[in-house]
Write a protein that holds these residues in place. Structure first.
Motif, PDB file in Angstrom:
ATOM      1  N   ASN A 217       0.856  -1.182   0.000  1.00 43.34           N
ATOM      2  CA  ASN A 217       0.000   0.000   0.000  1.00 43.34           C
ATOM      3  C   ASN A 217       0.890   1.228   0.000  1.00 43.34           C
ATOM      4  N   ASN A 225      -7.376   6.945  -0.556  1.00 49.18           N
ATOM      5  CA  ASN A 225      -8.159   5.806  -1.027  1.00 49.18           C
ATOM      6  C   ASN A 225      -9.262   5.440  -0.040  1.00 49.18           C
ATOM      7  N   ALA A 273     -10.935   6.875  -8.823  1.00 55.41           N
ATOM      8  CA  ALA A 273      -9.833   6.875  -7.861  1.00 55.41           C
ATOM      9  C   ALA A 273      -9.018   5.593  -7.938  1.00 55.41           C
ATOM     10  N   PHE A 275     -10.590   2.307  -7.155  1.00 56.40           N
ATOM     11  CA  PHE A 275     -11.161   1.174  -6.425  1.00 56.40           C
ATOM     12  C   PHE A 275     -11.406   0.037  -7.412  1.00 56.40           C
ATOM     13  N   HIS A 437     -10.592  13.303   0.895  1.00 60.32           N
ATOM     14  CA  HIS A 437     -10.059  13.096  -0.451  1.00 60.32           C
ATOM     15  C   HIS A 437     -10.256  14.310  -1.353  1.00 60.32           C
ATOM     16  N   GLY A 447      -5.357   8.815 -10.026  1.00 58.13           N
ATOM     17  CA  GLY A 447      -6.589   8.586  -9.290  1.00 58.13           C
ATOM     18  C   GLY A 447      -7.177   9.834  -8.669  1.00 58.13           C
ATOM     19  N   TRP A 492      -5.326  -1.029  -2.732  1.00 58.87           N
ATOM     20  CA  TRP A 492      -5.868  -1.032  -4.090  1.00 58.87           C
ATOM     21  C   TRP A 492      -4.771  -1.350  -5.109  1.00 58.87           C
ATOM     22  N   THR A 494      -3.988   0.320  -7.576  1.00 63.04           N
ATOM     23  CA  THR A 494      -3.276   1.567  -7.866  1.00 63.04           C
ATOM     24  C   THR A 494      -2.173   1.845  -6.857  1.00 63.04           C
ATOM     25  N   SER A 495      -2.258   1.254  -5.663  1.00 62.71           N
ATOM     26  CA  SER A 495      -1.236   1.487  -4.651  1.00 62.71           C
ATOM     27  C   SER A 495       0.126   0.978  -5.090  1.00 62.71           C
TER      28      SER A 495
END
Length: 696
Positions: A217, A225, A273, A275, A437, A447, A492, A494-495
């Motif tokens: 992460n 997130n 973002a 998810f 956020h 994101g 996620w 994207t992390s």
């Protein structure tokens, strides 16, 4: 962006560095450390650079051993437990018999913030080490449980130094026992332990030559997130189950369920973002929101005041959703629940709060209040006891288990609270976190793009320095096999993308000689519970194979299977290649359908022909098991019996009739194993696919 003076900015930067390294329970300690630093003279000596080789780190006192004995659990081994004086660092070491040792060690790093030197053994990581002829090592990473005082304000003690010093001590014992030191060291771990595995190999290449981090992460993205997911979960609260069903295989899609512009915006922002699509059933109240909330507010204490008092923030502007979410009430305690009762309820409900805290004991761990609201509605709310013996105590609600609210972060908790006592409850802090956020974004992260127009942030921004984040740089010696999960609500997909980009930027064309990214499809953050076995797969076999492969890569130069092929939709949604050859990695590609479609219709009693296929990528072994689950039980009670010869590709079909009307989800799972061993228990790598059958 708010303006602030340079000394304040420097303090904020130090605060961020410490918090991202430490976390929730460390906040009071870090506040004291910052206060001490701020009061120090400008000429104070700089901290010594910690050693990155086998030289002892002066932060740690002399090592000691308090347990040294032979045990026969798992395999026969010498168990050593000890620590370092003047610190809270503790370690456990499992030495196999000399005949079973092959000159290496494997070190496991617990996820989250660490705190235990036994979690790897409890999860079976020690067996993985023994299978590879390694002695097994684990430390508590510098602190005991949630008490961070042992770090003494030095975040890198947690990120890698406690692990390194434990490895040094274990090396001396190994040399005495085996007559030679280990020639190679490996580090592996998931979530927070995955990030710190990367820290270890980047910081101390003399100690570790290989790493297998999984489900990492990215520091700094976590609060963003989790805030997006928390806000979307609250906006969509009444429709989460319907959204999950619509997002499942053969469904009409989540947008078929939402009705209002606000609900559509919640889905838009959630997916934009990053998810992961397909993980919608994991939306909803999550106790880990509290960690994100506490980290965010400790980094920027003024945010919550601004949210409720300054224009441009939803709290001040009283957006309709805020009014709906706000809880400010006073309730009466109806009954008390012991730790044993709360723990039993958590186990029965497969509740994350109970799993994390392992509640037990005769003391009061839960309160039943005089309200019809579900207990989990109070997650993240402040609790002030306004009558009775505990009057004046302030607690943070960590959620609900069954009908009980909990507050497990406070060591005193509900002690002294009695039925009839009154409790004032307010969730203003949580609501502020839900909107964080909007106010802490950086245009460099795809994101976050939805929160900019013409290059300018849409909402007022907080003084968050994203460059203050303690993040690995993608620069390491040795070899790394990195596993990331496609359906993880905590870490996620994207992390992982920034670190993958950093590795590629550093190594360039040599990336393939040093690094692999294996995406594990249909894996969430936690292993699947009994009710999730038809939706998500176990990932232990994948990281066990990763450790085996990284050892061969380091010691023999034998390259592992290639990285998983993937693309990015809208810059944030990971999409794996459709063909097994193009996909690569180590996980079988599995499909299921009726006439090539993932949705079918049938009448009660009508025969339905179901076809499935599993294909193993090149170099990833062969299929050793395949089975259908026809009733949603997770038992996979209908095995495929014609897998003779350990094939790489196999098609299986069956005819089934459903005796009840309604929607039936059929799942097929296939397991690959590198050596084609159908009896293997370790290094089994599964994947699954699902089919929807509507029976009328």
């Amino acid at each position: 962006m708010m303006a602030w003076d340079e000394p304040a900015a420097a303090r904020l930067r130090r605060r961020q560095l410490l918090l991202w390294a430490g976390g929730l329970a460390a906040l009071p300690v870090f506040d004291r450390a910052l206060a001490a630093e701020d009061s120090a003279s400008p000429g104070a000596a700089a901290r010594a650079v910690p050693p990155v080789d086998w030289t002892d780190d002066p932060f740690f006192g002399a090592g000691f051993v308090d347990t040294d004995e032979w045990r026969d659990t798992q395999v026969r081994h010498r168990f050593v437990h000890g620590g370092f004086r003047d610190t809270d660092t503790r370690f456990s070491i499992w030495f196999p018999e000399p005949a079973a040792w092959r000159g290496r060690f494997a070190q496991f790093l617990q996820g989250g913030l660490g705190g235990s030197e036994f979690r790897g053994q409890q999860s079976g990581a020690s067996l993985i080490a023994f299978e590879n002829g390694a002695y097994f090592l684990e430390s508590n990473q510098g602190h005991v449980g949630n008490d961070m005082k042992g770090l003494k304000g030095e975040g890198d003690v947690l990120s890698w130094r406690a692990s390194a010093q434990s490895a040094r001590f274990a090396r001396r014992l190994a040399t005495e026992m085996y007559g030679r030191p280990p020639a190679f060291g490996y580090v592996f771990g998931g979530s927070g332990g995955g990030m710190r595995s990367i820290d270890c190999i980047e910081a101390a290449p003399a100690i570790w030559q290989g790493a297998v981090p999984f489900m990492i992460n990215r520091n700094g993205l976590t609060s963003f997130n989790w805030s997006v997911a928390a806000w979307a979960s609250m906006v969509l609260a009444g429709k989460l189950e319907a959204i999950a069903r619509a997002a499942d295989a053969g469904g009409d899609g989540p947008y078929s369920v939402v009705e209002t512009d606000e609900e559509r915006l919640a889905l838009d922002r959630l997916y934009a973002a990053g998810f992961p699509r397909g993980a919608e059933d994991q939306l909803g109240p999550n106790p880990l929101w509290i960690l994100g909330m506490q980290l965010a507010f400790a980094t920027d204490p003024a945010y919550i005041v601004a949210f409720w008092r300054q224009p441009g923030y939803a709290g001040h502007d009283r957006e309709p959703a805020v009014e709906r979410m706000l809880i400010e009430t006073e309730l009466t305690v109806k009954a008390l629940r012991t730790g044993d009762e709360v723990g039993a309820a958590a186990s029965a409900a497969e509740d994350l709060t109970g799993a994390v805290t392992r509640m037990s004991g005769p003391g009061t761990a839960g309160l039943v209040l005089d309200t019809e609201r579900p207990a989990m509605d109070f997650l993240g709310a402040s609790l002030e006891i306004v009558s009775g013996k505990a009057k004046g105590r302030r607690l943070l609600c960590t959620g609900g288990v069954g009908e009980s609210i909990t507050a497990f972060l406070d060591p005193v908790g509900f002690e002294g609270v009695e039925p009839g006592d009154r409790i004032a409850i307010a969730n203003r802090a949580l609501i502020a976190f839900l909107y964080l956020h909007r106010h802490a974004v950086d245009p460099r992260y795809p994101g976050m793009a939805a929160y900019f127009e013409a290059g300018q942030a849409i909402y007022p921004q907080r003084p968050i320095d994203f460059d203050a984040q303690v993040v690995p740089k993608g620069r390491f010696q040795g070899k790394m096999i990195h596993l990331q999960h496609t359906h993880d609500r905590e870490a996620w997909p994207t992390s992982a993308l920034p670190y993958i980009a950093d590795v590629n930027a550093h190594f360039g064309q040599a990336t393939r000689d040093n690094y692999r990214i294996w995406w594990i499809e249909n894996a969430a953050h936690l292993p699947p519970s009994a009710s999730q076995r038809t939706e998500y797969v176990s990932y232990q076999g994948a990281y066990a194979q990763g450790l085996r492969d990284v050892i061969a890569w380091v010691e023999e130069g034998r390259a592992p299977p290639v990285s998983t092929g993937y693309s990015l939709a809208d810059g944030v949604q990971v999409q794996l290649a459709d063909d097994a050859k193009d996909r690569g990695g180590i996980q079988p590609l599995v499909t299921i359908g009726v006439g090539g479609r993932t949705r079918a219709e049938a009448r009660v009693g009508e025969a339905v022909r179901i076809e499935a296929e599993a294909v193993v990528p090149p170099g990833a072994g062969t299929l050793v098991r395949m089975a259908f689950d026809l009733d949603g039980s997770g038992a996979f009670a209908t095995p495929v019996r014609d897998l003779e010869g350990a094939p790489i590709r196999h098609r299986a079909g069956l005819t089934h009739s459903f005796e009840r009307p309604g929607t039936h989800m059929v799942t097929v799972m296939a397991w690959a194993q590198r050596e084609g061993d159908a009896r293997a228990e370790l290094r089994l790598v599964p994947n699954l696919a699902r089919l929807r059958v509507d029976v009328r």
